[in-house]
Design a protein around this motif. Structure first.
Motif, PDB file in Angstrom:
ATOM      1  N   ARG A   1      -9.673 -38.051  -6.774  1.00  0.00           N
ATOM      2  CA  ARG A   1     -10.478 -38.634  -7.848  1.00  0.00           C
ATOM      3  C   ARG A   1     -11.869 -39.058  -7.360  1.00  0.00           C
ATOM      4  O   ARG A   1     -12.664 -39.563  -8.151  1.00  0.00           O
ATOM      5  N   HIS A   2     -12.130 -38.900  -6.069  1.00  0.00           N
ATOM      6  CA  HIS A   2     -13.417 -39.274  -5.504  1.00  0.00           C
ATOM      7  C   HIS A   2     -14.177 -38.043  -5.001  1.00  0.00           C
ATOM      8  O   HIS A   2     -13.566 -37.032  -4.650  1.00  0.00           O
ATOM      9  N   ASP A   3     -15.486 -38.165  -4.935  1.00  0.00           N
ATOM     10  CA  ASP A   3     -16.306 -37.182  -4.247  1.00  0.00           C
ATOM     11  C   ASP A   3     -15.938 -37.210  -2.761  1.00  0.00           C
ATOM     12  O   ASP A   3     -15.706 -38.276  -2.192  1.00  0.00           O
ATOM     13  N   ASP A   4     -15.902 -36.036  -2.133  1.00  0.00           N
ATOM     14  CA  ASP A   4     -15.441 -35.942  -0.748  1.00  0.00           C
ATOM     15  C   ASP A   4     -16.189 -36.870   0.200  1.00  0.00           C
ATOM     16  O   ASP A   4     -15.603 -37.429   1.126  1.00  0.00           O
ATOM     17  N   ASN A   5     -17.489 -37.033  -0.006  1.00  0.00           N
ATOM     18  CA  ASN A   5     -18.315 -37.821   0.916  1.00  0.00           C
ATOM     19  C   ASN A   5     -18.563 -39.248   0.443  1.00  0.00           C
ATOM     20  O   ASN A   5     -19.321 -39.976   1.084  1.00  0.00           O
ATOM     21  N   HIS A   6     -17.934 -39.642  -0.664  1.00  0.00           N
ATOM     22  CA  HIS A   6     -18.213 -40.960  -1.236  1.00  0.00           C
ATOM     23  C   HIS A   6     -16.918 -41.633  -1.686  1.00  0.00           C
ATOM     24  O   HIS A   6     -16.755 -41.980  -2.858  1.00  0.00           O
ATOM     25  N   GLY A   7     -16.011 -41.788  -0.736  1.00  0.00           N
ATOM     26  CA  GLY A   7     -14.751 -42.461  -1.012  1.00  0.00           C
ATOM     27  C   GLY A   7     -14.670 -43.771  -0.244  1.00  0.00           C
ATOM     28  O   GLY A   7     -14.195 -43.811   0.898  1.00  0.00           O
ATOM     29  N   PRO A   8     -15.144 -44.887  -0.827  1.00  0.00           N
ATOM     30  CA  PRO A   8     -15.181 -46.153  -0.105  1.00  0.00           C
ATOM     31  C   PRO A   8     -13.784 -46.644   0.279  1.00  0.00           C
ATOM     32  O   PRO A   8     -12.839 -46.550  -0.512  1.00  0.00           O
ATOM     33  N   ARG A   9     -13.664 -47.172   1.483  1.00  0.00           N
ATOM     34  CA  ARG A   9     -12.406 -47.716   1.973  1.00  0.00           C
ATOM     35  C   ARG A   9     -12.443 -49.246   1.940  1.00  0.00           C
ATOM     36  O   ARG A   9     -13.490 -49.857   2.190  1.00  0.00           O
ATOM     37  N   LEU A  10     -11.297 -49.850   1.652  1.00  0.00           N
ATOM     38  CA  LEU A  10     -11.195 -51.297   1.699  1.00  0.00           C
ATOM     39  C   LEU A  10     -11.426 -51.771   3.131  1.00  0.00           C
ATOM     40  O   LEU A  10     -11.038 -51.103   4.097  1.00  0.00           O
ATOM     41  N   ASN A  11     -12.088 -52.922   3.258  1.00  0.00           N
ATOM     42  CA  ASN A  11     -12.395 -53.544   4.549  1.00  0.00           C
ATOM     43  C   ASN A  11     -13.349 -52.721   5.395  1.00  0.00           C
ATOM     44  O   ASN A  11     -13.422 -52.899   6.614  1.00  0.00           O
ATOM     45  N   ALA A  12     -14.116 -51.852   4.768  1.00  0.00           N
ATOM     46  CA  ALA A  12     -15.124 -51.075   5.482  1.00  0.00           C
ATOM     47  C   ALA A  12     -16.526 -51.398   4.986  1.00  0.00           C
ATOM     48  O   ALA A  12     -17.460 -50.661   5.235  1.00  0.00           O
ATOM     49  N   GLY A  13     -16.676 -52.499   4.267  1.00  0.00           N
ATOM     50  CA  GLY A  13     -17.981 -52.957   3.845  1.00  0.00           C
ATOM     51  C   GLY A  13     -18.233 -52.827   2.360  1.00  0.00           C
ATOM     52  O   GLY A  13     -17.626 -51.994   1.679  1.00  0.00           O
TER      53      GLY A  13
ATOM     54  N   ASP B   1     -27.176 -52.052  -7.541  1.00  0.00           N
ATOM     55  CA  ASP B   1     -25.769 -52.205  -7.905  1.00  0.00           C
ATOM     56  C   ASP B   1     -24.911 -52.114  -6.652  1.00  0.00           C
ATOM     57  O   ASP B   1     -25.018 -51.145  -5.891  1.00  0.00           O
ATOM     58  N   ILE B   2     -24.066 -53.100  -6.462  1.00  0.00           N
ATOM     59  CA  ILE B   2     -23.208 -53.124  -5.279  1.00  0.00           C
ATOM     60  C   ILE B   2     -21.879 -53.755  -5.659  1.00  0.00           C
ATOM     61  O   ILE B   2     -21.773 -54.451  -6.677  1.00  0.00           O
ATOM     62  N   GLY B   3     -20.839 -53.517  -4.873  1.00  0.00           N
ATOM     63  CA  GLY B   3     -19.550 -54.123  -5.178  1.00  0.00           C
ATOM     64  C   GLY B   3     -18.577 -53.988  -4.033  1.00  0.00           C
ATOM     65  O   GLY B   3     -18.742 -53.180  -3.118  1.00  0.00           O
ATOM     66  N   VAL B   4     -17.554 -54.816  -4.090  1.00  0.00           N
ATOM     67  CA  VAL B   4     -16.460 -54.775  -3.123  1.00  0.00           C
ATOM     68  C   VAL B   4     -15.476 -53.688  -3.548  1.00  0.00           C
ATOM     69  O   VAL B   4     -15.073 -53.647  -4.716  1.00  0.00           O
ATOM     70  N   PRO B   5     -15.074 -52.791  -2.644  1.00  0.00           N
ATOM     71  CA  PRO B   5     -14.124 -51.736  -3.031  1.00  0.00           C
ATOM     72  C   PRO B   5     -12.773 -52.330  -3.423  1.00  0.00           C
ATOM     73  O   PRO B   5     -12.277 -53.261  -2.781  1.00  0.00           O
TER      74      PRO B   5
ATOM     75  N   VAL C   1     -20.123 -51.776  -1.153  1.00  0.00           N
ATOM     76  CA  VAL C   1     -20.433 -50.412  -1.564  1.00  0.00           C
ATOM     77  C   VAL C   1     -21.691 -50.389  -2.431  1.00  0.00           C
ATOM     78  O   VAL C   1     -21.739 -51.029  -3.487  1.00  0.00           O
ATOM     79  N   ILE C   2     -22.710 -49.662  -1.977  1.00  0.00           N
ATOM     80  CA  ILE C   2     -23.878 -49.406  -2.821  1.00  0.00           C
ATOM     81  C   ILE C   2     -23.488 -48.351  -3.859  1.00  0.00           C
ATOM     82  O   ILE C   2     -22.989 -47.281  -3.517  1.00  0.00           O
ATOM     83  N   LYS C   3     -23.726 -48.642  -5.129  1.00  0.00           N
ATOM     84  CA  LYS C   3     -23.319 -47.767  -6.225  1.00  0.00           C
ATOM     85  C   LYS C   3     -24.549 -47.045  -6.777  1.00  0.00           C
ATOM     86  O   LYS C   3     -25.540 -47.686  -7.141  1.00  0.00           O
ATOM     87  N   ILE C   4     -24.467 -45.724  -6.809  1.00  0.00           N
ATOM     88  CA  ILE C   4     -25.619 -44.883  -7.128  1.00  0.00           C
ATOM     89  C   ILE C   4     -25.233 -43.892  -8.225  1.00  0.00           C
ATOM     90  O   ILE C   4     -24.145 -43.317  -8.190  1.00  0.00           O
ATOM     91  N   ASN C   5     -26.123 -43.706  -9.192  1.00  0.00           N
ATOM     92  CA  ASN C   5     -25.905 -42.710 -10.237  1.00  0.00           C
ATOM     93  C   ASN C   5     -27.241 -42.188 -10.715  1.00  0.00           C
ATOM     94  O   ASN C   5     -28.097 -42.962 -11.162  1.00  0.00           O
ATOM     95  N   ALA C   6     -27.437 -40.881 -10.625  1.00  0.00           N
ATOM     96  CA  ALA C   6     -28.715 -40.272 -10.992  1.00  0.00           C
ATOM     97  C   ALA C   6     -29.035 -40.458 -12.468  1.00  0.00           C
ATOM     98  O   ALA C   6     -30.210 -40.435 -12.863  1.00  0.00           O
ATOM     99  N   ASN C   7     -28.014 -40.654 -13.301  1.00  0.00           N
ATOM    100  CA  ASN C   7     -28.211 -40.828 -14.738  1.00  0.00           C
ATOM    101  C   ASN C   7     -28.346 -42.283 -15.152  1.00  0.00           C
ATOM    102  O   ASN C   7     -28.209 -42.619 -16.330  1.00  0.00           O
TER     103      ASN C   7
ATOM    104  N   ALA D   1     -16.300 -52.076  -6.907  1.00  0.00           N
ATOM    105  CA  ALA D   1     -16.396 -50.618  -6.808  1.00  0.00           C
ATOM    106  C   ALA D   1     -15.002 -50.023  -6.666  1.00  0.00           C
ATOM    107  O   ALA D   1     -14.049 -50.705  -6.264  1.00  0.00           O
ATOM    108  N   HIS D   2     -14.881 -48.735  -6.967  1.00  0.00           N
ATOM    109  CA  HIS D   2     -13.594 -48.047  -6.870  1.00  0.00           C
ATOM    110  C   HIS D   2     -13.346 -47.585  -5.433  1.00  0.00           C
ATOM    111  O   HIS D   2     -14.004 -46.675  -4.941  1.00  0.00           O
ATOM    112  N   GLY D   3     -12.394 -48.241  -4.758  1.00  0.00           N
ATOM    113  CA  GLY D   3     -11.996 -47.778  -3.442  1.00  0.00           C
ATOM    114  C   GLY D   3     -11.201 -46.484  -3.542  1.00  0.00           C
ATOM    115  O   GLY D   3     -10.513 -46.236  -4.536  1.00  0.00           O
ATOM    116  N   ILE D   4     -11.296 -45.661  -2.515  1.00  0.00           N
ATOM    117  CA  ILE D   4     -10.564 -44.396  -2.531  1.00  0.00           C
ATOM    118  C   ILE D   4      -9.079 -44.664  -2.350  1.00  0.00           C
ATOM    119  O   ILE D   4      -8.644 -45.273  -1.379  1.00  0.00           O
TER     120      ILE D   4
END
Length: 438
Positions: A325-337, A398-402, A339-345, A315-318
């Motif tokens: 380049r990230h949504d304000d509430n969805h900016g994954p940080r490294l070493n913070a777990g 869908d999940i991934g490491v930031p 990342v569940i990846k979600i897309n309505a489309n 996943a894309h870490g912030i």
């Protein structure tokens, strides 16, 4: 077999990345690990005799692999716990007639594979690896892996004195600007690249009879090994983290699983170019294996309805320098777990059920969970998750490491996240009973 601790896990990950220089080498290393752990090799062109509690693996094209166990307590008809990843990474691949002799320098023409971030490829110590198909002395066609294992090439940058605007407006022409330099020659005749490959094959595989090289699939790669870095060792930097990190993470989880539940790992090639190939996730490899495990179409329908796939892809870490380049509430940080990846489309296949199950498992392992949603005004990438879900009907997460620098020649991840993900995947493999309510 229990999972190693975080430090041991990262050392093993770095060793895996060093050996898995191409999808072919990644599959070879994974197959060796599986065989050493008691998994039995299967062939697609032969009949299978599968037994409860049995552990098996098979490969396709030498670049994709499926490993599975039939649960000793719960057979596949009760649902399989599945993890998916991909073995390929963006890179530069050698063209069929690559020899170039310019200004006395021997170069090779290359083709860009996948969405390569080209700037970081300059001024690196590059080696070459892949699969070579050759004819032996009797005229039979054979194949073998090759890896030069040392720096044999580089792509020199143009000096700033000759391109004063380089830091303001640099563009790279993939046809003319990224040809690796291998050596300097006297005269006006370039070496025969196929003969160079034949010599390397003979040196790497003593005793094989190479009459002539017929063709090849070869990737350049950076010889700098993966390593932990940072003041407190908080990061892992290396090539091909996307997505060999997930392949390794899924493999470690499968090997550590208890074996009472039916479990499967699939690592496909060609994700970076769309997955439409015999060995890709959009091909028939996984569905063919699941049908053979099931035995008939009714059993196959029951298996897919009761199963779940976790598609693991970075996943894309912030990025601290590009946080906008990230949504304000969805900016994954490294070493913070993870990342569940979600897309309505449906660029990701996550739904509330699969995300909810993962959150429960992560809580049991005391692993933090993050979520990623792309900015609404930006395009979203995709993974093998929607392809697998669409092709099989299996519920998918869908999940991934930031990660920073995705698709660079050297990417950066946190030193804890992959281990955390592997712990949750191991628990997922061991989930007892139905995965979802009837």
């Amino acid at each position: 077999m229990p999972l190693p601790d975080n430090a041991q896990f990262n050392r093993a990950l770095c060793d895996f990345l060093a050996r898995a220089t191409t999808p072919f080498h990644a599959v070879q290393v994974m197959a060796e690990r599986l065989a050493a752990a008691g998994f039995r090799a299967l062939r697609e062109d032969q009949a299978w005799r599968l037994e409860p509690g049995g552990k098996y693996y098979l490969t396709r094209n030498g670049s994709s692999i499926i490993a599975f166990n039939l649960g000793s307590a719960a057979g596949p008809e009760q649902g399989m716990r599945m993890v998916g990843a991909h073995t390929d990474s963006p890179c530069l691949m050698v063209k069929p007639q690559p020899e170039k002799l310019r200004q006395g320098y021997f170069q090779l023409g290359v083709e860009v594979y996948g969405g390569v971030l080209l700037n970081p490829w300059f001024d690196r110590d590059l080696s070459l690896a892949g699969r070579v198909t050759y004819a032996d002395g009797g005229g039979a066609m054979r194949s073998a892996l090759v890896d030069f294992r040392r720096a044999i090439a580089t792509i020199p940058s143009l000096a700033i004195h000759l391109d004063r605007e380089v830091n303001q407006n640099r563009s790279i022409n993939p046809q003319t600007d990224i040809l690796p330099v291998l050596t300097q020659l006297q005269g006006d005749k370039a070496p025969d690249f196929r003969e160079l490959l034949a010599e390397r094959l003979r040196a790497e595989h003593p005793g094989i009879d190479v009459a002539r090289v017929l063709d090849y699939e070869l990737c350049f790669y950076d010889t700098q090994p993966a390593a932990e870095l940072g003041l407190e060792g908080g990061f892992i930097a290396g090539a091909r983290l996307d997505n060999l990190l997930s392949c390794f993470t899924g493999l470690e989880a499968l090997l550590a699983a208890g074996g009472e539940q039916s479990a499967l790992l699939v690592c496909n090639d060609h994700e970076e170019v769309g997955s439409l190939s015999a060995a890709g996730a959009q091909g028939p490899f996984l569905s063919s294996v699941l049908r053979r495990i099931s035995g008939d179409e009714t059993a196959y329908a029951g298996l897919t309805d009761r199963s779940m796939m976790i598609s693991a892809d970075n996943a894309h870490g912030i990025h601290p320098n590009y946080a906008d380049r990230h949504d304000d509430n969805h900016g994954p940080r490294l070493n913070a777990g993870p990342v569940i990846k979600i897309n309505a489309n449906q660029r990701y296949a996550t739904n509330s059920q699969t995300a909810g199950l993962y959150r429960l498992l992560a809580r049991e392992e005391e692993v933090p969970v993050q979520a990623f949603v792309v900015r609404t005004d930006m395009a979203c990438g995709s993974t093998i998750g929607p392809i697998t879900a669409g092709g099989t009907g299996i519920r998918t997460l869908d999940i991934g490491v930031p990660t920073f620098g995705m698709h660079s020649i050297r990417e950066l991840a946190g030193s804890r996240d992959a281990w955390d993900l592997s712990r949750v995947l191991r628990r997922f493999y061991d989930v007892d009973g139905p995965l979802f309510p009837a």
